[in-house]
Design an enzyme around this catalytic site. Structure first.
Site, PDB file in Angstrom:
ATOM      1  N   ASP A   1     147.548  59.150  57.113  1.00  0.00           N
ATOM      2  CA  ASP A   1     148.014  57.979  57.850  1.00  0.00           C
ATOM      3  C   ASP A   1     146.811  57.307  58.511  1.00  0.00           C
ATOM      4  O   ASP A   1     146.052  57.963  59.239  1.00  0.00           O
ATOM      5  CB  ASP A   1     149.040  58.383  58.913  1.00  0.00           C
ATOM      6  CG  ASP A   1     150.385  58.757  58.306  1.00  0.00           C
ATOM      7  OD1 ASP A   1     150.494  58.715  57.065  1.00  0.00           O
ATOM      8  OD2 ASP A   1     151.310  59.095  59.065  1.00  0.00           O
TER       9      ASP A   1
ATOM     10  N   HIS B   1     145.571  62.653  59.115  1.00  0.00           N
ATOM     11  CA  HIS B   1     145.250  61.363  59.708  1.00  0.00           C
ATOM     12  C   HIS B   1     143.764  61.044  59.552  1.00  0.00           C
ATOM     13  O   HIS B   1     142.931  61.959  59.461  1.00  0.00           O
ATOM     14  CB  HIS B   1     145.633  61.340  61.190  1.00  0.00           C
ATOM     15  CG  HIS B   1     147.106  61.461  61.424  1.00  0.00           C
ATOM     16  ND1 HIS B   1     147.757  62.680  61.381  1.00  0.00           N
ATOM     17  CD2 HIS B   1     148.057  60.525  61.677  1.00  0.00           C
ATOM     18  CE1 HIS B   1     149.060  62.483  61.607  1.00  0.00           C
ATOM     19  NE2 HIS B   1     149.259  61.191  61.784  1.00  0.00           N
TER      20      HIS B   1
END
Length: 397
Positions: free
Chosen positions: A49, A196
């Site tokens: 992400d 992430h």
């Protein structure tokens, strides 16, 4: 009279067109919620992400390139604005792009129009930077998803809402070793791993080389999300189109499978989230007959299935399956229940959490590195969208 007839015919035509358009939109609307893929092939999708800073993006890209691994990056519009060259680099390296919204809001609090705006803005910006689309995959900010979100996202052109079955919770600042351990201990064929790119996850680029090496040693192949979806195992399975009045329980009973197996085969996390026209995969494995030795229990005033399951160290789902109960809230005083003898060991340690405004079970499960299904089972929740502010939840460890 002629004019009135013409007007009436035109009004009828417009009404019919609206009805047809609405029904097409409804049948095509729902995005499919995916946590992993049901396959025997050793494939795994690494997903990242990308938030506002994307500080580790280029480090991650270098590591993936050195190991010949393709991954999937879920992009935010704000991130693309802040570091457009990083986004171009991701696309140039051949990785798949997905949509993670523009401002990273909780989609369960948005209207369908607001959802579409968030998605369209990110899609337009991504296309202008890379020439590539983020469709058809979306990842919800905070993992916050419900039926309204799935409908709104699907209507906006995103056929798949991609969750995960391995959350590294790298954003908490975990070490490389901790991140890798989470992956290695939870990996299974068809897994989706969440990581992430931001500065808040410094352990991720440090964990990746070892993670990739160890997974390769276990025989795993790295694929993008869209490639992973193609591995869905349907070789021994039938399909069924949901009709009005159907429930997962009634469909499972018709085909002699368990509700949990049916849900797993279709990546369904909320047993109430099926819709007319949905095509379900019916797993080929048949359910094992009930155990030959069983206990019987007569329902008393104040009993619930959860209470009875706790008494006999089993699960609500098993008692419901053994007694063909389709609504776990519908038992009555004097009813004789068969209690399956197979036991389930309850979690040895638990923590308590008080629901706050804006919480969802998905969000809470992510915070505690557990699953929605486990929290729902521990708290006798039959509808995962029905929690309320101030509710005290038991979080199984």
């Amino acid at each position: 009279m002629k004019r009135k007839g013409i007007r009436g015919a035109m009004a009828l035509f417009i009404l019919l067109a609206m009805v047809i358009t609405q029904s097409i939109s409804v049948s095509a609307a729902a995005s499919k919620f995916v946590t992993s893929v049901n396959t025997t092939s050793k494939v795994v999708a690494l997903t990242f992400d990308d938030g506002a800073d994307g500080a580790n993006t280029n480090k991650i890209l270098d590591i993936l390139a050195k190991n010949n691994v393709k991954a999937t990056f879920f992009l935010t519009g704000s991130g693309a604005n802040n570091h457009p060259q990083y986004i171009k680099n991701i696309a140039a390296k051949g990785h798949q792009l997905g949509n993670h919204s523009y401002t990273h809001p909780d989609f369960t609090k948005l209207t369908a129009t607001q959802m579409k705006s968030e998605l369209d803005r990110t899609e337009a910006l991504t296309k202008s930077l890379t020439g590539k689309t983020t469709k058809p995959i979306f990842r919800a900010p905070f993992g916050a998803v419900n039926s309204t979100v799935l409908s709104g996202v699907g209507a906006a052109g995103y056929g798949y809402t991609i969750q995960w079955n391995i959350d590294t919770i790298d954003w908490k600042g975990l070490t490389a070793s901790q991140i890798n351990t989470k992956v290695q201990t939870n990996i299974k064929p068809g897994s989706i791993v969440l990581m992430h790119t931001g500065a808040g996850a410094p352990g991720t680029p440090l964990a990746l080389p070892t993670m990739i090496s160890q997974l390769k040693a276990k025989g795993y192949k790295f694929v993008t999300v869209s490639q992973l979806l193609a591995y869905q195992n349907t070789s021994t399975n039938k399909t069924y189109t949901v009709k009005s009045g159907d429930t997962l329980y009634s469909i499972a009973r018709t085909y002699g499978v368990t509700v949990s197996a049916l849900a797993a085969a279709n990546n369904i996390t909320n047993y109430s989230l099926i819709y007319v026209g949905q095509v379900l995969i019916i797993p080929g494995t048949t359910v094992t007959p009930p155990p030959s030795t069983t206990v019987k229990y007569t329902v008393k005033s104040g009993d619930t299935l959860y209470k009875i399951a706790t008494m006999y160290n089993t699960t609500v789902a098993k008692i419901a399956a053994a007694n063909n109960i389709t609504n776990v809230n519908s038992i009555y005083v004097g009813q004789v229940l068969i209690i399956p003898t197979t036991t389930v060991t309850p979690p040895t340690t638990t923590v308590k959490y008080t629901v706050k405004s804006g919480d969802t079970l998905y969000k809470i499960a992510t915070m505690y590195n557990t699953t929605v299904a486990k929290i729902a089972a521990a708290n006798n929740i039959t509808n995962v969208n029905s929690i309320y502010v101030g509710q005290v939840l038991t979080i199984p460890k």
